[in-house]
Design an enzyme around this catalytic site. Structure first.
Site, mmCIF file in Angstrom:
data_model
loop_
_atom_site.group_PDB
_atom_site.id
_atom_site.type_symbol
_atom_site.label_atom_id
_atom_site.label_comp_id
_atom_site.label_asym_id
_atom_site.label_seq_id
_atom_site.Cartn_x
_atom_site.Cartn_y
_atom_site.Cartn_z
ATOM 1 N N ARG A 15 0.834 -1.215 0.000
ATOM 2 C CA ARG A 15 0.000 0.000 0.000
ATOM 3 C C ARG A 15 0.865 1.259 0.000
ATOM 4 O O ARG A 15 0.529 2.262 -0.615
ATOM 5 C CB ARG A 15 -0.907 0.017 1.218
ATOM 6 C CG ARG A 15 -2.201 -0.783 1.131
ATOM 7 C CD ARG A 15 -2.091 -2.084 0.474
ATOM 8 N NE ARG A 15 -3.290 -2.923 0.563
ATOM 9 C CZ ARG A 15 -3.315 -4.172 0.194
ATOM 10 N NH1 ARG A 15 -2.227 -4.750 -0.297
ATOM 11 N NH2 ARG A 15 -4.417 -4.888 0.273
ATOM 12 N N ALA A 431 -6.259 0.852 10.047
ATOM 13 C CA ALA A 431 -5.191 1.796 10.354
ATOM 14 C C ALA A 431 -5.689 2.956 11.214
ATOM 15 O O ALA A 431 -5.120 3.270 12.268
ATOM 16 C CB ALA A 431 -4.580 2.319 9.056
ATOM 17 N N ASP A 458 -15.198 -5.264 13.975
ATOM 18 C CA ASP A 458 -14.548 -5.408 12.672
ATOM 19 C C ASP A 458 -14.525 -6.899 12.355
ATOM 20 O O ASP A 458 -14.007 -7.686 13.147
ATOM 21 C CB ASP A 458 -13.126 -4.840 12.702
ATOM 22 C CG ASP A 458 -12.533 -4.668 11.308
ATOM 23 O OD1 ASP A 458 -12.697 -5.594 10.478
ATOM 24 O OD2 ASP A 458 -11.910 -3.630 11.042
ATOM 25 N N GLU A 463 -3.834 -9.231 8.116
ATOM 26 C CA GLU A 463 -2.974 -9.702 7.035
ATOM 27 C C GLU A 463 -1.625 -9.013 7.142
ATOM 28 O O GLU A 463 -1.495 -7.962 7.786
ATOM 29 C CB GLU A 463 -3.611 -9.409 5.674
ATOM 30 C CG GLU A 463 -4.952 -10.094 5.470
ATOM 31 C CD GLU A 463 -5.613 -9.698 4.169
ATOM 32 O OE1 GLU A 463 -5.069 -8.804 3.482
ATOM 33 O OE2 GLU A 463 -6.669 -10.258 3.838
ATOM 34 N N GLN A 470 -0.986 -0.489 10.640
ATOM 35 C CA GLN A 470 -1.829 -0.765 11.802
ATOM 36 C C GLN A 470 -0.940 -1.219 12.953
ATOM 37 O O GLN A 470 -0.738 -2.403 13.180
ATOM 38 C CB GLN A 470 -2.893 -1.787 11.390
ATOM 39 C CG GLN A 470 -3.739 -1.261 10.238
ATOM 40 C CD GLN A 470 -4.643 -2.280 9.582
ATOM 41 O OE1 GLN A 470 -5.012 -3.286 10.192
ATOM 42 N NE2 GLN A 470 -5.030 -2.021 8.339
ATOM 43 N N ASP A 530 -13.288 1.802 5.393
ATOM 44 C CA ASP A 530 -12.576 1.991 4.134
ATOM 45 C C ASP A 530 -13.508 1.952 2.930
ATOM 46 O O ASP A 530 -13.061 1.816 1.800
ATOM 47 C CB ASP A 530 -11.490 0.933 3.963
ATOM 48 C CG ASP A 530 -12.055 -0.486 3.959
ATOM 49 O OD1 ASP A 530 -13.284 -0.644 4.095
ATOM 50 O OD2 ASP A 530 -11.262 -1.436 3.820
ATOM 51 N N ASN A 531 -14.828 2.063 3.169
ATOM 52 C CA ASN A 531 -15.741 2.107 2.030
ATOM 53 C C ASN A 531 -16.909 3.044 2.326
ATOM 54 O O ASN A 531 -17.308 3.237 3.481
ATOM 55 C CB ASN A 531 -16.249 0.707 1.663
ATOM 56 C CG ASN A 531 -17.192 0.139 2.696
ATOM 57 O OD1 ASN A 531 -18.402 0.364 2.624
ATOM 58 N ND2 ASN A 531 -16.656 -0.590 3.663
ATOM 59 N N CYS A 586 -18.952 -2.143 -24.376
ATOM 60 C CA CYS A 586 -18.367 -2.219 -25.718
ATOM 61 C C CYS A 586 -16.891 -1.833 -25.694
ATOM 62 O O CYS A 586 -16.087 -2.364 -26.475
ATOM 63 C CB CYS A 586 -19.130 -1.326 -26.686
ATOM 64 S SG CYS A 586 -19.114 0.423 -26.261
#
Length: 982
Positions: A15, A431, A458, A463, A470, A530-531, A586
């Site tokens: 990242r 984070a 959460d 990971e 974090q 994060d979204n 297309c």
């Protein structure tokens, strides 16, 4: 090892690589940093630069651990105080375990006016915290005089005021001031004139500035421009001049331009030179005079320390007057000086976190030469935090011998107790969540003994890539839940904290857990998500339950914080970003023009082959559990739903490696030869549209016949048929032959006999596992398609970012943003926001509720007022805002007609539509809806047994015919007259 040959651990730094780039990462990996002062500010900087991945850090400090440190330094524990360890000895091993690639050394020798500074020559950057101004000036002069200069950063945090000073040498070259990736902008036209004017296709904004240069590519007609750089003069947002083009060939069509990155040189002066005429950044344009006033106040504080060898005593009026007298020659805010005197010995941990994040980012700029540096002073204050507390007695701020003495010196004992009682719900433990928990622990938010609590949730597991930002997580935590692990780490910082960790998403499916009663029991909600969609949902729950919300987010070096206060500000849902542009089908299928198109095409192929088809196959066998029955029905010639695709998969399933190679070669033939040749057959290169213009012009790119032949030469396989008679596995429209049916039946018989092969497991795309081949598939397929369309292929790293929709991230921005987010609490009389995570929030008036925008790469740090909640006026004398909620009380026999009459009688507006969630209860134009007016609300809504109420969306008739219906506030309908469970 040479810098360009050093390998970067992508599993850890992926990242951050997208923020800094590999060149900057290599420079960091060869840089050594000296950091003095292991107080709250120093440890923040140490954490951030070690996470970033410099080569080595020397931590310097001469003090012993004290109880006071527990409230500001998250790496000092109670046992360190009891054993009287040196701060640097306690902190060093805990900093070192943040990143195994960084060598952490310690130094506890005196650093004063008599110290020989020659030892600093081995460092590329020197940072001083908790140092007297005279020492900072001496060290800065030494660093500035070296060749090349040693980059110098001075940081101070005194109560409500903080400052950062940067000196990177007389001339400091920045290779990339913005860090923005240049975009390819397609050209509509170029005039043959002096000057020639370039117009962007479809009026797309070019984002250029006069004086910048662009390079042209693939221009037809005016061929002389290709591969040349031209300086631009901006004429409009979508056009610019490029000098004389009158002698060039006429422009025909096509082409694009890309911004040329040019280095920029910044000049720095020493601290001594800057003291009298400082170059300051103005972060808050509502008080532009503040930076210079804080500068004068803090210089007076430096002088006070030189004269008295101490800081002003807490609550000492004589010290405040002495400090004020030192500012007589400079116009200054006397209130600010008095507050600074009273709080100088104290610490606001989130303020230290914010300035620590900023200083850490300046360290990375100093050693990499990337992003515009701070020139040269940054001052921040939190006077709005302490202004309402001046009526408290001096005793309220005196130390009591516990970990909160530093905080107490700033906000007083009574406000500390309010923090201890807070009940906070934080969604997300990534984070920002880790940084927020650290700040909660230092502030004492939600203590067990005060019946406070911090509830966190959460569902994600840790990971390796998380470890770069974090900081509560370590390598041995990988694949453990984020929330429970973060809770344990937070408890280590402050054992008195009450943290309740959940593993749930916050969404409609978990409303039985995070119910309205749960939300109403809270003082504050914090999002660390994060979204956008999750943010919008949490925001809607906060609005319906009248709870304050603190939102924040980062993307690379950019960040924002936002305060949402009931009945005072807009909500998160009040403003929406433009929807993300979707690539037309297309374009993906036949007309890719940029690398993003080929990567998305490859990603779609992955989904089709490894997700959709296996899911369909497994779904078929879940419906038809008996393979023997399916075999009998197929042998009898019966057609089963889904059997067509299942037959194909069974008949063409490879059982040997050679068959896998054959399928791969046929796929290659299909996607990179036949489809391209078919496209060129349908639209030859000289095809013209009705207006006479060429079909193949920008942004359309024709597949290159030469490139097709090259690809076939690269991937020959003589043993496999490649002509049109070869078997084509993916021609879905062709009927399955009887031979294939027989083959499928044979395969099915074998599967039954061996009891295997009737299930397939879909492979969800996992970008961070280098061993699974997912990213290799997408990178290879995208590169082949890019070459076929003469598009510059993307490397594996860029493909990973685009295909995986990775948001670039770096620890420095996360720390700064988390420090600037605000903690809130409710007073007995009114909603009050006490901003320990911000710098300017007042407990009473609206103007102090602010949104903050942070852009480290552009050296932008801006605060602005939050937008006031706006009222709607659907009728005269009737108005409401997003925070209003109308109520209707019903009963068991209460019909929809009764509900609409009740709304009309109570609120004076005629309802025209009633919606519950996504279910339309009443829409007059819908067939049969008029009959629903006689149905009871219980029958229409079908609530659960324990449901007391529902929130309905009601629209109202417009005043004028032809106008659209007007939306109203939520209408909360209670199923019983007393609002209790019916």
């Amino acid at each position: 090892m040479a810098a360009d040959l050093m390998e970067i651990d992508d599993s850890l730094y992926s990242r951050q690589r997208y923020v800094l780039g590999d060149s900057a990462m290599h420079q960091m990996a060869q840089s050594s940093v000296f950091l003095s002062g292991m107080g709250g500010l120093g440890v923040e900087i140490a954490k951030n630069i070690v996470l970033a991945g410099v080569k080595a850090v020397t931590l310097h400090d001469t003090k012993q651990c004290e109880t006071w440190d527990l409230g500001s330094n998250f790496f000092i524990h109670k046992e360190d105080v009891v054993s009287q360890r040196r701060r640097v000895e306690a902190v060093s091993p805990r900093v070192a375990e943040l990143n195994p690639y960084v060598h952490v050394d310690t130094c506890s020798s005196a650093l004063d006016d008599n110290t020989d500074l020659s030892f600093l020559r081995k460092y590329q950057c020197v940072i001083l915290t908790e140092a007297r101004l005279s020492l900072q000036k001496r060290v800065n002069e030494f660093c500035h005089s070296q060749q090349p200069p040693i980059r110098f950063i001075g940081c101070d945090a005194y109560g409500i005021c903080v400052r950062v000073f940067c000196d990177f040498g007389g001339e400091f070259e920045v290779s990339d001031p913005t860090g923005e990736e240049p975009k390819e902008i397609f050209i509509q036209s170029i005039t043959q004139d002096s000057p020639g004017v370039v117009t962007c296709m479809d009026n797309q904004p070019h984002g250029l500035q006069t004086g910048q240069s662009v390079v042209f590519r693939e221009v037809s007609g005016m061929m002389e421009l290709n591969s040349t750089a031209r300086q631009v003069s901006v004429l409009s947002p979508h056009s610019f001049a490029i000098g004389d083009t009158s002698q060039l060939q006429p422009y025909a069509h096509g082409g694009f331009f890309v911004l040329v990155k040019t280095p920029k040189t910044y000049k720095f002066e020493t601290m001594e030179q800057q003291l009298c005429d400082p170059q300051v950044l103005t972060p808050d344009f509502s008080k532009p005079e503040a930076p210079l006033q804080i500068h004068a106040a803090m210089l007076a504080l430096d002088t006070f320390q030189e004269q008295h060898s101490r800081l002003p005593n807490i609550g000492c009026l004589q010290d405040a007057e002495a400090l004020l007298k030192l500012t007589e020659e400079t116009p200054v805010n006397t209130e600010l000086v008095r507050c600074l005197s009273r709080t100088a010995r104290g610490t606001l941990p989130p303020l230290a976190a914010a300035v620590g994040g900023v200083a850490s980012q300046e360290v990375l700029k100093a050693i990499t030469g990337k992003f515009a540096p701070l020139q040269q002073w940054l001052y921040l204050d939190a006077i709005e935090v302490v202004r309402p507390l001046q009526s408290l007695s001096a005793e309220d701020f005196f130390p009591r011998g516990d970990r909160y003495d530093g905080l107490r010196a700033c906000i007083g004992e009574s406000m500390c107790l309010e923090l201890h009682k807070l009940r906070v719900f934080m969604v997300g433990c990534g984070a920002i969540g880790c940084e927020m928990l650290k700040n909660f622990a230092l502030l004492g938010v939600g203590l067990t003994k005060s019946s406070g609590e911090v509830c966190i949730t959460d569902p994600d597991l840790i990971e390796k890539s998380n470890l770069n930002r974090q900081f509560l997580f370590r390598p041995h935590h990988i694949q453990k839940p984020k929330s429970t692990t973060a809770a344990e780490a937070t408890h280590d910082i402050n054992p008195d904290l009450q943290v309740d960790a959940h593993l749930n998403k916050v969404c409609p499916a978990t409303e039985n857990i995070y119910s309205d009663s749960f939300f109403t029991s809270l003082n504050l909600v914090v999002t660390a998500l994060d979204n956008v969609e999750a943010r919008r949902y949490v925001d809607s729950r906060c609005v319906s339950n009248q709870r304050p919300l603190l939102d924040s987010g980062t993307m690379g070096t950019k960040g924002h914080t936002e305060i949402i206060v009931p009945n005072l500000t807009e909500s998160y849902n009040s403003h929406r970003d433009p929807p993300e542009e979707e690539i037309p089908f297309c374009t993906l299928k036949s007309f890719p023009s940029v690398i993003e198109h080929t990567i998305q095409w490859a990603r779609d192929k992955f989904e089709n082959a490894f997700v959709h088809k296996p899911s369909m196959y497994s779904s078929f066998w879940q419906t038809h559990s008996s393979a023997e029955v399916v075999l009998q029905r197929m042998q009898a010639g019966e057609s089963l739903e889904g059997s067509f695709q299942v037959i194909k998969l069974l008949s063409r399933r490879p059982s040997q490696w050679e068959q896998c190679v054959t399928i791969a070669r046929l796929k290659f033939e299909k996607y990179f030869k036949r489809k391209a040749l078919q496209l060129l057959h349908s639209f030859p290169l000289d095809t013209r549209l009705k207006d006479g213009s060429l079909f193949w012009q920008s942004p359309k790119r024709p597949p290159s016949e030469n490139m097709i032949l090259t690809l076939l030469w690269i991937c020959p396989c003589q043993c496999i048929e490649t002509d049109e008679t070869a078997k084509k596995p993916d021609q879905m429209k062709m009927p399955v032959s009887s031979e294939e049916e027989r083959e499928a039946i044979i395969q099915l018989e074998q599967a039954i006999a061996t009891d295997r092969g009737l299930q397939m497991t879909p492979l969800q795309f996992e970008k961070d596992d280098d061993s699974n081949g997912h990213l290799d598939f997408v990178t290879s397929a995208s590169s082949l398609r890019a070459r076929m369309y003469s598009i510059e292929p993307a490397d594996r790293l860029k493909t990973k970012r685009i295909a995986g929709k990775i948001i670039p991230a770096i620890a420095t921005a996360t720390a700064a943003v988390a420090g600037l987010v605000r903690t809130s609490h409710l007073t007995k009389k009114s909603i009050a926001l006490l901003t320990f995570f911000a710098l300017q929030m007042s407990p009473v008036p609206y103007p102090h509720h602010r949104t903050l925008l942070l852009m480290h790469r552009f050296d932008i740090f801006t605060m602005q007022y939050s937008n006031r909640s706006m009222a709607s006026f659907p009728r005269n004398n009737i108005y409401f805002s997003i925070w209003d909620c109308w109520t209707i009380f019903g009963h068991e026999d209460f019909t929809l007609s009764d509900f609409m009459n009740a709304v009309r009688e109570k609120y004076g507006i005629e309802p025209t539509m009633v919606v519950h969630g996504v279910k339309m209860l009443y829409v007059p134009v819908m067939p049969g809806h008029s009959k629903r007016l006689k149905l009871t609300m219980q029958k229409l809504i079908k609530p659960s047994v324990d449901r007391r109420y529902v929130d309905l969306t009601v629209s109202f008739a417009p005043e004028a015919d032809g106008d659209e219906d007007l939306p109203g506030p939520p209408v909360r309908y209670y199923f019983s007259p007393d609002g209790e469970t019916p």
